[in-house]
Design an enzyme around this catalytic site. Structure first.
Site, mmCIF file in Angstrom:
data_model
loop_
_atom_site.group_PDB
_atom_site.id
_atom_site.type_symbol
_atom_site.label_atom_id
_atom_site.label_comp_id
_atom_site.label_asym_id
_atom_site.label_seq_id
_atom_site.Cartn_x
_atom_site.Cartn_y
_atom_site.Cartn_z
ATOM 1 N N THR A 286 0.843 -1.191 0.000
ATOM 2 C CA THR A 286 0.000 0.000 0.000
ATOM 3 C C THR A 286 0.875 1.236 0.000
ATOM 4 O OG1 THR A 286 -1.867 -1.065 1.112
ATOM 5 C CG2 THR A 286 -1.745 1.327 1.261
ATOM 6 N N PHE A 288 1.195 5.056 0.845
ATOM 7 C CA PHE A 288 0.650 6.101 1.701
ATOM 8 C C PHE A 288 1.257 7.446 1.301
ATOM 9 C CE2 PHE A 288 0.097 2.248 4.077
ATOM 10 C CZ PHE A 288 -1.067 2.421 4.815
#
Length: 381
Positions: A286, A288
């Site tokens: 992921t 960020f």
């Protein structure tokens, strides 16, 4: 007859070579004149980009052609030639240090005296907190909020200096709400942090695979771990956040319950890892973003995010993307989101490599600003 055709082709290719050599010679002459124009603009303080002049030039050169195909081709050719001329002028103005102030301030560090207050969305022990600590360190002052909007509001109003928000998962795709919030709030991306996502099955100290009857997790984590879960007759219960699931398992200390979360959550809540790497994709990550309300960027930044809207006309997006091609800028991502209350109209989000101090970037952004609607620089990081 075949030999004569080959001879004719050879002659035609020689003519093309001669014409190409003349084109190169004329192009270099044009660039020399552009440099002289830049010197004049330095002395007079005139702007590099003159929309009316360029539109008139395009009309004139198109009128010199003899069919529609050549008219379109000449238009594209001269759009690129003029873009390269502007790029040359911006380079010279940059060398002379007369381009004026950047809309963003370049800094050497995001932290003043190593201090900052950071907000992240979700519960403690979440991947967002792990991303925050990976970037800022575990000693950073922080707090957490319930929603992404709460996090954006916190930095907008100044109760936090930075927010850490997930924007894209390599398996599930973009977090569309973050894109919408970036266009709504006057906040800016200043950094990014990529976290590998390795889901683990977590339980209390006296739990094992044989005692588990119920599994708690965010719906996405349940989906990503479906291959593993399909081997067991466990009840799957959705939670708002994986960290909330881990907190519930810790608080209730029931060996029949387990949570899906990362090792960071296991350490934070004192849970036992019953099984590591239960998600389907072993390369799941992921991305960020680190967001602030200040218009700043690190001098070493190498990636820019922007958004804009387009008029409804043929080739509008193509012309926008041509600014990256003409300026030799590598576009790394493009997304679109519907514009509220305007059916079938879209806002485009683009990531590309570059630094706001680069002349090619300045050239591209000036062209994009003139030809699009509501262009915003979302950050250089």
């Amino acid at each position: 007859m075949k030999q004569e055709s080959q001879l004719d082709l050879g002659v035609l290719r020689e003519r093309i070579d001669e014409i190409d050599a003349r084109i190169v010679e004329l192009y270099e002459q044009r660039m020399d004149v552009s440099a002289q124009v830049a010197e004049y603009k330095i002395e007079s303080g005139k702007k590099v980009f003159d929309k009316a002049r360029e539109e008139e030039k395009l009309r004139k050169v198109k009128s010199l052609t003899h069919n529609d195909f050549n008219s379109h081709g000449v238009e594209e050719l001269f759009e690129q030639i003029m873009s390269m001329s502007r790029k040359k002028q911006y380079q010279l103005l940059t060398e002379k240090k007369v381009l004026g102030r950047l809309p963003f301030i370049a800094v050497d560090s995001l932290l003043e005296d190593g201090q900052a207050r950071v907000v992240f969305q979700g519960a403690q022990g979440s991947y967002s907190q792990a991303a925050m600590e990976a970037y800022f360190g575990s000693g950073i002052e922080s707090f957490h909020v319930e929603t992404f909007r709460d996090a954006m509001s916190a930095i907008d109003e100044g109760s936090a200096d930075f927010a850490v928000l997930p924007i894209e998962n390599s398996t599930a795709g973009i977090v569309s709400e973050i894109y919408d919030l970036l266009s709504e709030f006057e906040n800016y991306i200043v950094a990014e942090q990529i976290i590998p996502i390795e889901h683990c099955l977590l339980g209390c100290e006296n739990a094992d695979l044989d005692t588990i009857r119920r599994v708690y997790a965010h719906p996405q984590a349940l989906m990503q771990s479906s291959d593993f879960l399909s081997s067991y007759p466990w009840q799957q219960i959705s939670m708002k956040n994986n960290a909330f699931a881990a907190a519930r398992v810790r608080d209730e200390a029931d060996p029949a319950q387990a949570a899906i979360a990362g090792e960071f959550a296991a350490r934070y809540y004192g849970l036992k890892v019953l099984k590591k790497g239960i998600n389907r994709s072993k390369d799941n990550s992921t991305r960020f973003i680190i967001v602030t309300n200040q218009r700043i960027f690190l001098r070493s930044a190498g990636k820019i995010s922007i958004c804009f809207e387009l008029p409804h006309r043929s080739g509008a997006l193509y012309h926008m993307l041509s600014h990256f091609i003409y300026n030799n800028l590598n576009m790394t991502g493009i997304e679109s989101r519907p514009i509220a209350d305007r059916n079938w109209e879209y806002r485009f989000f683009i990531d590309f490599e570059g630094n706001l101090a680069d002349s090619a970037v300045k050239n591209a952004l000036r062209g994009l600003r003139d030809e699009s609607r509501n262009l915003r620089i979302l950050g250089n990081y």
